[in-house]
Design an enzyme around this catalytic site. Structure first.
Site, PDB file in Angstrom:
ATOM      1  N   ASP A 168      -5.731  -8.647   1.082  1.00  0.00           N
ATOM      2  CA  ASP A 168      -5.983  -7.317   1.628  1.00  0.00           C
ATOM      3  C   ASP A 168      -7.334  -6.691   1.294  1.00  0.00           C
ATOM      4  O   ASP A 168      -7.924  -6.018   2.108  1.00  0.00           O
ATOM      5  CB  ASP A 168      -4.905  -6.346   1.129  1.00  0.00           C
ATOM      6  N   GLU A 402       1.699  -9.381 -10.405  1.00  0.00           N
ATOM      7  CA  GLU A 402       1.246  -9.655  -9.037  1.00  0.00           C
ATOM      8  C   GLU A 402      -0.039 -10.487  -9.055  1.00  0.00           C
ATOM      9  O   GLU A 402      -0.207 -11.392  -8.253  1.00  0.00           O
ATOM     10  CB  GLU A 402       1.018  -8.318  -8.305  1.00  0.00           C
TER      11      GLU A 402
HETATM   12  C1  DGY Z   1      -0.457  -2.649   0.344  1.00  0.00           C
HETATM   13  O1  DGY Z   1       0.157  -1.599   0.465  1.00  0.00           O
HETATM   14  O2  DGY Z   1      -1.488  -2.795  -0.312  1.00  0.00           O
HETATM   15  C2  DGY Z   1       0.131  -3.832   0.979  1.00  0.00           C
HETATM   16  O3  DGY Z   1      -0.261  -5.002   0.394  1.00  0.00           O
HETATM   17  C3  DGY Z   1      -0.148  -3.885   2.434  1.00  0.00           C
HETATM   18  O4  DGY Z   1       0.426  -5.061   2.902  1.00  0.00           O
END
Ligand code: DGY
Length: 436
Positions: A168, A402
């Site tokens: 992301d 994570e």
């Molecule tokens: C976030 O909210 O950062 C999620 O990873 C979007 O998929």
């Protein structure tokens, strides 16, 4: 290791919500597409019915055009932004009537996940029956990609948002943000109430994320309009490698099922596979860098940065042996220094590298897992072994986070795990690595 494996099982069971899993409490309280698939691989080792249910629920949210959304909002909660009222999946005429979701997708892992369930299963006949009951939906998802996301009929599909990439907040997207100037939106972030803001994207980055969605919404999430108008339009090597890997899995599984009614589908998948593999190798490989990179379809240029996505083609068996050798040399030269854990998500020698921030440098278990299998497939056994050991060690040092700092020195006090805690795919793929 036995205790750690039991802890991983507990993480998965705690994140299980009757018919699907959340990636982790608070930060990500719904079902995410690629998380869901990878989580099923973990469950397959100790609770196959949950693995199957996870996939069934994901596919239940499929739109009638074959699209599978990146988030399925199963519950109402105000701990996440942007939620269903922002995304408004109902704007698309073929969206699910049963589930609210986003109008964007994520790396299509489902095909290869089904093959992994079959690999792991202790009752292959029963698992094959399950696969038979869902495989056509996955085929339909691939059909969606090739019919709707490949405007120039190249064999490569586009993504229109950084959240579709899965990576992301990668520094690669900085190049695209430089071409945009979105308005300053007023909104209330939720992620930074759960996680240190230093580990998450900036407010200005969120303006870009929201702006792209606004454009897609103004066009009712119509794929042709998005291809025409979205300021973000990218052919991503990780996304396309995952799609090709899943194509191959579907071909193999249809063959195992052995029903001649599936021959047309096998034939079509093989066509996508041949064309896609050729285009991938011609267009996304950068001779100068010696790795695969992203192609910016909107601005018609390669985005010349090395990230963990650059090595993902190994997982899908795409590079020639010679290219694979070169890629692995570069991986070891830039990412493989003994004071670093494999594999940072972004080039540690770049000035954009940040080992604490979401996808801008930390190690991610899902990418390590793909790279592990990719390296093994090409016969790089020693490096594969290190990839696996490093993955186990960062979890052993810190817990099921994570993402993790790539710098070994940061791991001394067990504070080098970042983002969400008790994170499902870290637990799931840890179980798979221990038992493969
Ligand atoms: C976030 O909210 O950062 C999620 O990873 C979007 O998929």
């Amino acid at each position: 290791m036995k205790d750690l494996q039991n802890n991983a099982i507990t993480v998965l069971n705690n994140n299980w919500k009757d018919k699907f899993s959340i990636p982790c409490a608070k930060l990500y309280p719904f079902q995410w597409f690629w998380d869901s698939g990878l989580i099923a691989i973990g469950f397959a080792h100790f609770d196959m019915p949950k693995a199957e249910k996870e996939i069934e629920t994901l596919l239940d949210a499929q739109w009638s055009n074959g699209f599978i959304p990146h988030i399925i909002f199963h519950t109402e909660t105000d701990t996440y932004f942007p939620g269903p009222d922002f995304h408004r999946s109902d704007l698309h005429p073929q969206s699910s009537e049963k589930y609210k979701s986003t109008g964007m997708t994520q790396p299509p892992v489902t095909g290869f996940v089904l093959e992994d369930l079959y690999r792991i299963s202790k009752d292959r006949d029963a698992t094959l029956k399950f696969i038979e009951s869902v495989i056509d939906k996955v085929y339909k998802n691939h059909e969606y990609f090739y019919n709707q996301r490949d405007p120039q009929d190249e064999g490569l599909v586009y993504i229109y948002h950084n959240w579709e990439s899965g990576t992301d907040n990668s520094p690669i997207w900085d190049d695209i943000w430089d071409t945009m100037n979105p308005p300053e939106y007023t909104f209330e972030r939720r992620d930074t109430t759960h996680v240190d803001a230093a580990q998450r994207p900036s407010k200005r980055e969120y303006d870009h994320y929201l702006h792209i969605i606004e454009i897609a919404k103004q066009n009712n999430y119509n794929d042709q309009k998005i291809a025409e108008l979205s300021p973000f339009l990218v052919q991503d090597p990780l996304f396309n490698a995952v799609l090709l890997k899943s194509n191959q899995s579907l071909i193999d599984l249809y063959r195992i099922i052995g029903n001649k009614n599936n021959n047309d589908k096998i034939h079509q998948l093989q066509k996508w596979q041949d064309k896609g593999t050729k285009a991938f190798n011609n267009k996304l490989y950068d001779e100068e860098l010696g790795v695969y990179v992203h192609y910016d379809l909107r601005n018609e240029k390669l985005l010349k940065h090395i990230s963990s996505s650059s090595f993902a083609p190994l997982f899908a068996n795409l590079p020639s042996e010679a290219r694979a050798k070169k890629m692995v040399d570069i991986m070891m030269e830039k990412f493989g220094n003994p004071d670093q854990y494999l594999c940072a998500s972004f080039d540690p020698t770049s000035d954009r590298f940040n080992p604490k921030k979401y996808w801008r440098g930390p190690v991610w278990v899902n990418l390590n897992w793909m790279l592990y299998y990719g390296l093994k497939q090409y016969g790089f056994y020693d490096i594969a072994k290190r990839m696996k050991q490093d993955t186990i060690e960062i979890i052993d040092n810190n817990g099921f986070y994570e993402y993790f700092d790539s710098r070994k020195q940061e791991h001394k006090n067990g504070n080098a795990g970042y983002g969400g805690h008790n994170f499902s795919w870290s637990a799931a793929l840890f179980i798979d690595l221990l038992n493969e």
